[in-house]
Scaffold this active site. Structure first.
Site, PDB file in Angstrom:
ATOM      1  N   GLU A  65       0.859  -1.198   0.000  1.00 12.06           N
ATOM      2  CA  GLU A  65       0.000   0.000   0.000  1.00 12.06           C
ATOM      3  C   GLU A  65       0.888   1.240   0.000  1.00 12.06           C
ATOM      4  O   GLU A  65       1.619   1.492   0.953  1.00 12.06           O
ATOM      5  CB  GLU A  65      -0.902  -0.028   1.244  1.00 12.06           C
ATOM      6  N   GLN A  73     -14.463   6.504   3.305  1.00 16.82           N
ATOM      7  CA  GLN A  73     -15.133   7.229   2.215  1.00 16.82           C
ATOM      8  C   GLN A  73     -16.616   7.530   2.473  1.00 16.82           C
ATOM      9  O   GLN A  73     -17.112   8.577   2.032  1.00 16.82           O
ATOM     10  CB  GLN A  73     -14.977   6.453   0.900  1.00 16.82           C
ATOM     11  N   CYS A 191     -20.824   2.772  -3.721  1.00 17.01           N
ATOM     12  CA  CYS A 191     -22.094   3.136  -3.084  1.00 17.01           C
ATOM     13  C   CYS A 191     -23.062   3.749  -4.093  1.00 17.01           C
ATOM     14  O   CYS A 191     -23.133   4.975  -4.242  1.00 17.01           O
ATOM     15  CB  CYS A 191     -21.893   4.074  -1.904  1.00 17.01           C
ATOM     16  N   ASP A 324     -14.118  -3.193  -4.080  1.00 21.66           N
ATOM     17  CA  ASP A 324     -14.506  -2.439  -5.273  1.00 21.66           C
ATOM     18  C   ASP A 324     -13.816  -2.881  -6.559  1.00 21.66           C
ATOM     19  O   ASP A 324     -14.367  -2.711  -7.643  1.00 21.66           O
ATOM     20  CB  ASP A 324     -14.230  -0.943  -5.045  1.00 21.66           C
ATOM     21  N   LYS A 332     -21.063  -1.884  -4.841  1.00 24.04           N
ATOM     22  CA  LYS A 332     -19.713  -1.766  -4.275  1.00 24.04           C
ATOM     23  C   LYS A 332     -19.750  -0.893  -3.019  1.00 24.04           C
ATOM     24  O   LYS A 332     -19.747   0.332  -3.104  1.00 24.04           O
ATOM     25  CB  LYS A 332     -18.763  -1.190  -5.328  1.00 24.04           C
ATOM     26  N   THR A 333     -19.810  -1.571  -1.858  1.00 23.89           N
ATOM     27  CA  THR A 333     -19.895  -0.851  -0.585  1.00 23.89           C
ATOM     28  C   THR A 333     -19.003  -1.519   0.455  1.00 23.89           C
ATOM     29  O   THR A 333     -18.632  -2.693   0.320  1.00 23.89           O
ATOM     30  CB  THR A 333     -21.334  -0.875  -0.025  1.00 23.89           C
ATOM     31  N   CYS A 369     -26.942   0.003   1.696  1.00 23.69           N
ATOM     32  CA  CYS A 369     -26.750   1.395   1.326  1.00 23.69           C
ATOM     33  C   CYS A 369     -27.587   2.260   2.265  1.00 23.69           C
ATOM     34  O   CYS A 369     -28.814   2.261   2.178  1.00 23.69           O
ATOM     35  CB  CYS A 369     -27.188   1.580  -0.127  1.00 23.69           C
TER      36      CYS A 369
HETATM   37  C1  LIG Z   1     -18.896   9.151  -1.482  1.00 27.37           C
HETATM   38  C2  LIG Z   1     -18.912   7.720  -1.043  1.00 27.37           C
HETATM   39  C3  LIG Z   1     -19.924   7.280  -0.194  1.00 27.37           C
HETATM   40  C4  LIG Z   1     -19.946   5.959   0.230  1.00 27.37           C
HETATM   41  N1  LIG Z   1     -20.935   5.563   1.103  1.00 27.37           N
HETATM   42  C5  LIG Z   1     -20.939   4.293   1.574  1.00 27.37           C
HETATM   43  C6  LIG Z   1     -21.887   3.884   2.556  1.00 27.37           C
HETATM   44  O1  LIG Z   1     -22.709   4.676   3.008  1.00 27.37           O
HETATM   45  N2  LIG Z   1     -21.856   2.600   2.987  1.00 27.37           N
HETATM   46  C7  LIG Z   1     -20.930   1.703   2.516  1.00 27.37           C
HETATM   47  O2  LIG Z   1     -20.930   0.557   2.957  1.00 27.37           O
HETATM   48  N3  LIG Z   1     -20.018   2.062   1.576  1.00 27.37           N
HETATM   49  C8  LIG Z   1     -19.992   3.325   1.105  1.00 27.37           C
HETATM   50  N4  LIG Z   1     -19.048   3.715   0.181  1.00 27.37           N
HETATM   51  C9  LIG Z   1     -18.209   2.686  -0.474  1.00 27.37           C
HETATM   52  C10 LIG Z   1     -17.002   2.251   0.328  1.00 27.37           C
HETATM   53  O3  LIG Z   1     -16.313   3.356   0.847  1.00 27.37           O
HETATM   54  C11 LIG Z   1     -16.106   1.435  -0.604  1.00 27.37           C
HETATM   55  O4  LIG Z   1     -16.873   0.375  -1.136  1.00 27.37           O
HETATM   56  C12 LIG Z   1     -14.890   0.870   0.095  1.00 27.37           C
HETATM   57  O5  LIG Z   1     -14.079   1.889   0.619  1.00 27.37           O
HETATM   58  C13 LIG Z   1     -14.064   0.046  -0.894  1.00 27.37           C
HETATM   59  O6  LIG Z   1     -12.976  -0.538  -0.241  1.00 27.37           O
HETATM   60  P1  LIG Z   1     -11.753  -1.123  -1.089  1.00 27.37           P
HETATM   61  O7  LIG Z   1     -10.784  -1.622  -0.092  1.00 27.37           O
HETATM   62  O8  LIG Z   1     -12.250  -2.013  -2.148  1.00 27.37           O
HETATM   63  O9  LIG Z   1     -11.151   0.163  -1.806  1.00 27.37           O
HETATM   64  P2  LIG Z   1     -10.485   1.426  -1.104  1.00 27.37           P
HETATM   65  O10 LIG Z   1     -11.009   1.608   0.274  1.00 27.37           O
HETATM   66  O11 LIG Z   1     -10.661   2.532  -2.074  1.00 27.37           O
HETATM   67  O12 LIG Z   1      -8.958   1.034  -0.961  1.00 27.37           O
HETATM   68  C14 LIG Z   1      -8.132   0.773  -2.060  1.00 27.37           C
HETATM   69  C15 LIG Z   1      -6.691   0.910  -1.593  1.00 27.37           C
HETATM   70  O13 LIG Z   1      -5.838   0.418  -2.626  1.00 27.37           O
HETATM   71  C16 LIG Z   1      -4.719   1.260  -2.702  1.00 27.37           C
HETATM   72  N5  LIG Z   1      -4.116   1.138  -4.028  1.00 27.37           N
HETATM   73  C17 LIG Z   1      -4.518   1.709  -5.178  1.00 27.37           C
HETATM   74  N6  LIG Z   1      -3.662   1.408  -6.162  1.00 27.37           N
HETATM   75  C18 LIG Z   1      -2.710   0.607  -5.632  1.00 27.37           C
HETATM   76  C19 LIG Z   1      -1.555  -0.029  -6.152  1.00 27.37           C
HETATM   77  N7  LIG Z   1      -1.177   0.120  -7.434  1.00 27.37           N
HETATM   78  N8  LIG Z   1      -0.818  -0.791  -5.326  1.00 27.37           N
HETATM   79  C20 LIG Z   1      -1.159  -0.937  -4.020  1.00 27.37           C
HETATM   80  N9  LIG Z   1      -2.236  -0.339  -3.478  1.00 27.37           N
HETATM   81  C21 LIG Z   1      -3.001   0.420  -4.274  1.00 27.37           C
HETATM   82  C22 LIG Z   1      -5.273   2.648  -2.414  1.00 27.37           C
HETATM   83  O14 LIG Z   1      -4.250   3.535  -1.986  1.00 27.37           O
HETATM   84  C23 LIG Z   1      -6.294   2.354  -1.327  1.00 27.37           C
HETATM   85  O15 LIG Z   1      -5.743   2.485  -0.041  1.00 27.37           O
HETATM   86  C24 LIG Z   1     -18.962   5.045  -0.228  1.00 27.37           C
HETATM   87  C25 LIG Z   1     -17.936   5.497  -1.067  1.00 27.37           C
HETATM   88  C26 LIG Z   1     -17.901   6.822  -1.463  1.00 27.37           C
HETATM   89  C27 LIG Z   1     -16.767   7.303  -2.349  1.00 27.37           C
END
Ligand SMILES: Cc1cc2nc3c(=O)[nH]c(=O)nc-3n(C[C@H](O)[C@H](O)[C@H](O)COP(=O)(O)OP(=O)(O)OC[C@H]3O[C@@H](n4cnc5c(N)ncnc54)[C@H](O)[C@@H]3O)c2cc1C
Length: 452
Positions: A65, A73, A191, A324, A332-333, A369
């Site tokens: 990371e 988020q 979301c 995601d 995607k949440t 959601c």
């Molecule tokens: C505005 C908004 C509102 C939301 N509301 C809700 C809600 O009410 N309820 C809910 O359940 N969810 C909600 N979500 C969705 C939720 O936040 C996401 O589904 C969740 O954060 C996804 O997690 P993730 O680990 O897949 O991705 P992320 O949390 O985005 O993490 C991805 C990580 O990968 C890292 N990365 C990227 N590229 C590389 C690379 N090349 N090498 C190594 N690491 C890398 C990034 O730095 C990051 O730390 C919302 C999202 C947003 C944007």
């Protein structure tokens, strides 16, 4: 020294279980488990895996990371729509990555699954026994011509970015009359409800200021309906109508002229429509990150190609993905991730135990959601993203399609605390709260069942 008391004290004590990770000086040549991305999914899975593995193996889990910051988020909707402080949506990555795992503070550049290795952006290589890909979504603001030049200016903003989330609230406060447009693209987004939550919160803020009568609100979505799950869609359509927000389906934002205050939309069939705006909230098109899209792990649309139940890669048995960037066809949440993580942990443990035949734990498609609708009320939409059936936690007479204040209190004050305090220590299982869900297994059709 003051002793922490009450709920606040409980939370601060529990956080002591969390980490203060420092990046490794130089990565080892090989780890038993390599996790790409330390966001919600990566940290959930790492912390739950640590509970299953002996302490001596914790450093054999690597989180690759590059970021210094970990974002919660879901908070950004409340930054933009309630004027909350965006600083509360972020913690140093070192406080969220569990102590004991190996934090490789570099980006992953490429995947070489045939040789069980990845290449780092800094040039190194890391081998693994099991790979878990959790790199999130990529926000493609640049795919809408004109948007990059105007985001943060000319009344244009977005909650889909830490940077611009506070600009949304500034723009809501500054708008006293005219036309407000909220957009939703046709791509996967994180979301799916957030693009309309922010419209409801803006509507509420404008009503409170007594200017709502002078503002016309349009919700323009490229999708055929305003919400995926029919049970909640019907209720949300009613709410939108009651609030005099006009929905325009199959209407995709394709260009923005910020200085001219004009947004251009493409309707079904290719017809282009120009709409003037005073306030424009954009949900940008999104995709899997480029380094995944261009890799042997990707499916035809760029997401990590995994079995929708086991989260195991369709070609490389020692590769998993959740969250995601995965191809899991659900909304995607983080709520979905909290159900996916224990499944991945079970199946990864089977691989580490050299019992691949036991990697059959199955994710059922659960997602949730919490739709803020304004007026301190929230609809808690919980559903199965595979079947689109509602999956409410609360029994009647509580109707989750009816917004209420209890759910609002949960979203406004409790979910965030739960996330920061219990997710990084592997104690939060979403719908099941603090209780690890029982393993449900994928049903593999036998010769008898498939011929029946
Ligand atoms: C505005 C908004 C509102 C939301 N509301 C809700 C809600 O009410 N309820 C809910 O359940 N969810 C909600 N979500 C969705 C939720 O936040 C996401 O589904 C969740 O954060 C996804 O997690 P993730 O680990 O897949 O991705 P992320 O949390 O985005 O993490 C991805 C990580 O990968 C890292 N990365 C990227 N590229 C590389 C690379 N090349 N090498 C190594 N690491 C890398 C990034 O730095 C990051 O730390 C919302 C999202 C947003 C944007």
């Amino acid at each position: 020294m003051m002793r922490p008391r009450g709920v606040r004290g409980f939370f601060s004590l529990s956080r002591l279980l969390g980490g203060h990770a420092t990046p490794v000086q130089s990565p080892a040549a090989k780890y038993r488990v390599a996790i790409i991305g330390g966001g919600s999914a990566g940290v959930s899975v790492a912390s739950q895996l640590m509970k299953k593995l002996p302490k001596s193996l914790h450093s054999e889990i690597a989180i690759i990371e590059p970021s210094d910051k970990h974002f919660y988020q879901p908070y950004w909707t409340m930054v933009g729509g309630l004027g909350l402080d965006k600083e509360k949506s972020v913690l140093p990555m070192s406080k969220v990555i569990p102590t004991g795992v190996s934090w490789v503070k570099e980006g992953c550049a490429t995947f070489e699954p045939d040789s069980n290795s990845i290449s780092l952006k800094g040039g190194g290589k890391v081998e693994y026994d099991v790979l878990i890909v959790t790199a999130g979504l990529q926000q493609n603001f640049g795919l809408v011509p004109g948007l990059m030049d105007t985001i943060g200016k000319n009344g244009v903003s977005s909650i889909y970015s830490y940077e611009y989330s506070s600009k949304v609230w500034e723009n809501i406060e500054a708008t006293k009359q005219g036309k407000a447009i909220f957009t939703n693209p046709g791509t996967a987004v994180n979301c799916g409800g957030a693009p309309q939550k922010i419209a409801y919160l803006a509507d509420c803020a404008w009503r409170q200021k007594g200017v709502r009568e002078k503002i016309e609100i349009d919700f323009c979505t490229a999708t055929p309906g305003i919400f995926a799950c029919p049970t909640y869609r019907a209720a949300l359509e009613k709410i939108m109508a009651e609030k005099s927000i006009t929905p325009h389906v199959k209407t995709n934002l394709v260009e923005v002229d910020g200085p001219g205050k004009v947004a251009i939309f493409e309707k079904e069939g290719g017809e282009r429509v120009k709409k003037e705006f005073d306030f424009l909230h954009v949900t940008p098109p999104m995709s899997a990150p480029d380094f995944i899209k261009n890799s042997p792990l990707a499916n035809s649309i760029g997401f990590v190609d995994v079995d929708k139940e086991t989260c195991q890669h369709t070609q490389f048995a020692n590769v998993f993905s959740l969250g995601d960037c995965s191809s899991l066809p659900t909304s995607k949440t983080y709520s979905a991730i909290s159900s996916q993580a224990p499944v991945v942990v079970h199946n990864v443990m089977a691989m580490l135990d050299s019992k691949p035949q036991n990697a059959t734990a199955a994710y059922d498609g659960y997602t949730a959601c919490p739709v803020l609708v304004g007026g301190n009320k929230l609809m808690l939409a919980e559903f199965n993203g595979y079947t689109m059936d509602a999956m409410p936690t609360f029994a009647p007479p509580l109707d989750q399609a009816k917004p209420n204040t209890l759910f609002y209190i949960m979203k406004r004050w409790i979910f965030e605390q739960v996330y920061w305090h219990f997710m990084p220590v592997g104690m939060w299982y979403g719908k099941r709260m603090f209780f690890e869900p029982p393993v449900k297994h994928k049903v593999v059709p036998t010769a008898a069942t498939s011929s029946a």
